[in-house]
Design an enzyme around this catalytic site. Structure first.
Site, PDB file in Angstrom:
ATOM      1  CB  CYS A 140       5.571   4.430   7.344  1.00  0.00           C
ATOM      2  SG  CYS A 140       6.115   3.381   8.153  1.00  0.00           S
ATOM      3  CB  CYS A 143       5.933   1.360   5.702  1.00  0.00           C
ATOM      4  SG  CYS A 143       4.974   1.601   7.585  1.00  0.00           S
ATOM      5  CG  ASP A 144       6.159   2.815   2.105  1.00  0.00           C
ATOM      6  OD1 ASP A 144       5.573   1.711   2.024  1.00  0.00           O
ATOM      7  OD2 ASP A 144       5.289   3.911   2.445  1.00  0.00           O
TER       8      ASP A 144
HETATM    9  C1  FAD Z   1       1.018   4.929   3.739  1.00  0.00           C
HETATM   10  C2  FAD Z   1       1.172   4.085   4.862  1.00  0.00           C
HETATM   11  C3  FAD Z   1       1.618   3.014   4.828  1.00  0.00           C
HETATM   12  C4  FAD Z   1       1.777   1.764   5.687  1.00  0.00           C
HETATM   13  N1  FAD Z   1       2.481   0.744   5.338  1.00  0.00           N
HETATM   14  C5  FAD Z   1       2.825  -0.143   6.438  1.00  0.00           C
HETATM   15  C6  FAD Z   1       3.331  -1.266   6.179  1.00  0.00           C
HETATM   16  O1  FAD Z   1       3.613  -1.675   5.098  1.00  0.00           O
HETATM   17  N2  FAD Z   1       3.254  -2.269   7.159  1.00  0.00           N
HETATM   18  C7  FAD Z   1       3.017  -2.099   8.437  1.00  0.00           C
HETATM   19  O2  FAD Z   1       2.928  -2.841   9.254  1.00  0.00           O
HETATM   20  N3  FAD Z   1       2.483  -0.765   8.673  1.00  0.00           N
HETATM   21  C8  FAD Z   1       2.263   0.052   7.790  1.00  0.00           C
HETATM   22  N4  FAD Z   1       1.833   1.377   8.145  1.00  0.00           N
HETATM   23  C9  FAD Z   1       1.557   1.669   9.419  1.00  0.00           C
HETATM   24  C10 FAD Z   1       0.153   0.994   9.812  1.00  0.00           C
HETATM   25  O3  FAD Z   1      -0.974   1.473   8.811  1.00  0.00           O
HETATM   26  C11 FAD Z   1      -0.437   1.392  11.101  1.00  0.00           C
HETATM   27  O4  FAD Z   1       0.604   1.248  12.000  1.00  0.00           O
HETATM   28  C12 FAD Z   1      -1.926   0.779  11.499  1.00  0.00           C
HETATM   29  O5  FAD Z   1      -2.806   0.734  10.509  1.00  0.00           O
HETATM   30  C13 FAD Z   1      -2.434   1.180  12.695  1.00  0.00           C
HETATM   31  O6  FAD Z   1      -3.489   0.604  12.973  1.00  0.00           O
HETATM   32  P1  FAD Z   1      -4.643   1.057  14.066  1.00  0.00           P
HETATM   33  O7  FAD Z   1      -5.397  -0.082  14.090  1.00  0.00           O
HETATM   34  O8  FAD Z   1      -4.051   1.395  15.352  1.00  0.00           O
HETATM   35  O9  FAD Z   1      -5.107   2.306  13.375  1.00  0.00           O
HETATM   36  P2  FAD Z   1      -5.662   2.855  12.021  1.00  0.00           P
HETATM   37  O10 FAD Z   1      -5.263   1.805  10.815  1.00  0.00           O
HETATM   38  O11 FAD Z   1      -5.235   4.149  11.818  1.00  0.00           O
HETATM   39  O12 FAD Z   1      -7.090   2.830  11.889  1.00  0.00           O
HETATM   40  C14 FAD Z   1      -7.958   3.559  12.655  1.00  0.00           C
HETATM   41  C15 FAD Z   1      -9.418   3.352  12.872  1.00  0.00           C
HETATM   42  O13 FAD Z   1     -10.051   4.172  13.636  1.00  0.00           O
HETATM   43  C16 FAD Z   1     -11.227   4.823  12.979  1.00  0.00           C
HETATM   44  N5  FAD Z   1     -11.658   5.891  13.749  1.00  0.00           N
HETATM   45  C17 FAD Z   1     -10.622   6.902  14.099  1.00  0.00           C
HETATM   46  N6  FAD Z   1     -11.463   7.652  14.941  1.00  0.00           N
HETATM   47  C18 FAD Z   1     -12.877   7.262  14.876  1.00  0.00           C
HETATM   48  C19 FAD Z   1     -14.024   7.646  15.686  1.00  0.00           C
HETATM   49  N7  FAD Z   1     -14.156   8.723  16.506  1.00  0.00           N
HETATM   50  N8  FAD Z   1     -15.088   6.573  15.563  1.00  0.00           N
HETATM   51  C20 FAD Z   1     -15.123   5.644  14.895  1.00  0.00           C
HETATM   52  N9  FAD Z   1     -13.771   5.208  14.330  1.00  0.00           N
HETATM   53  C21 FAD Z   1     -12.946   6.191  14.282  1.00  0.00           C
HETATM   54  C22 FAD Z   1     -10.896   5.111  11.460  1.00  0.00           C
HETATM   55  O14 FAD Z   1     -11.931   5.218  10.825  1.00  0.00           O
HETATM   56  C23 FAD Z   1      -9.956   3.612  11.253  1.00  0.00           C
HETATM   57  O15 FAD Z   1     -10.541   2.742  10.856  1.00  0.00           O
HETATM   58  C24 FAD Z   1       1.456   2.285   6.970  1.00  0.00           C
HETATM   59  C25 FAD Z   1       0.866   3.554   7.206  1.00  0.00           C
HETATM   60  C26 FAD Z   1       0.730   4.434   6.071  1.00  0.00           C
HETATM   61  C27 FAD Z   1      -0.117   5.612   6.398  1.00  0.00           C
END
Ligand code: FAD
Length: 316
Positions: A140, A143-144
């Site tokens: 990302c 992000c980084d």
């Molecule tokens: C290394 C890294 C660094 C990042 N740094 C930043 C940053 O500095 N700032 C920023 O704004 N964004 C950052 N991001 C992006 C950010 O993490 C994502 O945009 C954000 O987490 C998305 O949130 P979400 O809630 O949609 O899903 P996610 O965070 O992807 O969470 C998905 C959730 O769904 C659950 N899940 C999936 N399938 C199932 C299922 N079948 N049953 C039950 N649970 C399930 C998983 O266990 C998880 O808890 C980063 C991403 C990465 C990979």
């Protein structure tokens, strides 16, 4: 199969910023949300050490710490946060059915999908090593990228997102080397041209990553191979960005919810509604554009409000 079916007003699938924000809003609206965390409690941010762009943390925060705080905030208002993986759904009838760990059956008035997406990596041992160490591998740039300002980085990828990320990095870094596996971009012409016309981006075609080099703690360079000539060489770099796509975690919804060709859930523009009444989506599961914690949290709020309004209209 269990013989007791639980009835739930609002079921939230996923515990990233989207799921927990939905849980905060839904619990404060007396919807008694039940949230299943899945195998990655806290979501993608638990894999990063530094989050500096989420509002409210002037000194930054670690991803795991921030997610524990979001969880605590949701639980403070009564959200029922549970371990468990949703293995199956059936949204074909009036009642939305969800199965957890293949056994527990839940009937839901509303469902909020917050299952996120997973960044794809090359799968090289050295890449995974420095990714886990938090030592210079990232998927990302937004992000980084800031951590690599005035430094030299390498980015892998050839699509629109890769071009966008390379261009973003070029504004922060002294040099960006872009590795393209084929002899041309997959990206649209306009995006590819933007990269080609940027002075501090060097594009290496027919080039693949052999190894991410480092000192055991942080990345120091990348060993690459030309897949036509077979020649290898090393590029000095402190950051290695992988931009080869994301996979939305939406397989279980196939056949029940409209997905686009890459598997992202299609929402009604400007809302969290899906094509199924009472089923809402938030976060990266529907977002291939912004993919940020704050946008995931924002759409988590939208999903809870949409679900609350849906229930209110139904209950008259
Ligand atoms: C290394 C890294 C660094 C990042 N740094 C930043 C940053 O500095 N700032 C920023 O704004 N964004 C950052 N991001 C992006 C950010 O993490 C994502 O945009 C954000 O987490 C998305 O949130 P979400 O809630 O949609 O899903 P996610 O965070 O992807 O969470 C998905 C959730 O769904 C659950 N899940 C999936 N399938 C199932 C299922 N079948 N049953 C039950 N649970 C399930 C998983 O266990 C998880 O808890 C980063 C991403 C990465 C990979």
């Amino acid at each position: 199969m269990s013989d007791t079916i639980e009835k739930v007003k609002c079921l939230i699938i996923g515990s990233g910023p989207a799921g927990y924000t939905a849980a905060i809003y839904a619990s404060r609206a007396n919807m008694f949300p039940v949230l299943y965390q899945g195998t990655q409690p806290g979501g993608q941010l638990t894999t990063t050490n530094e989050v500096e762009n989420f509002p409210g943390y002037p000194d930054g925060v670690t991803g795991p710490e921030m997610m524990l705080e979001l969880q605590a905030q949701a639980q403070r208002f009564g959200a029922d946060v549970r371990d468990g993986w949703v293995t199956k759904v059936d949204f074909s009838g009036d009642v939305h059915k969800v199965w957890v760990n293949d056994t527990k059956e839940i009937h839901c008035d509303t469902v909020i999908i917050s299952t996120g997406a997973s960044a794809k990596y090359l799968g090289l041992e050295s890449e995974q090593k420095y990714l886990k160490l938090g030592g210079g591998v990232s998927a990302c740039a937004v992000c980084d990228g800031f951590f690599y300002r005035n430094q030299e980085v390498v980015i892998v990828g050839a699509g629109d997102s890769a071009c966008e990320e390379a261009h973003y990095l070029s504004k922060l870094c002294t040099k960006v080397t872009m590795l393209v596996r084929r002899d041309e971009f997959r990206a649209s012409k306009i995006m590819a041209n933007r990269v080609k016309n940027t002075e501090n981006i060097e594009i290496l075609y027919n080039t693949e990553t052999e190894e991410v080099l480092g000192d055991g703690q942080v990345v120091t360079g990348v060993k690459v191979k030309n897949n036509v000539s077979g020649d290898t060489h090393e590029i000095p770099a402190t950051g290695f960005f992988v931009a080869i796509g994301h996979k939305p975690n939406t397989d279980i919804f196939k056949g029940f919810i409209d997905l686009d060709e890459t598997g992202y859930i299609i929402n009604v523009p400007g809302s969290s509604k899906t094509n199924v009444d009472g089923v809402f989506v938030s976060g990266d599961a529907a977002d291939h554009v912004y993919r940020q914690a704050v946008t995931a949290a924002g759409t988590g709020c939208m999903a809870a409000l949409d679900a609350e309004r849906y229930l209110a209209a139904k209950e008259g």
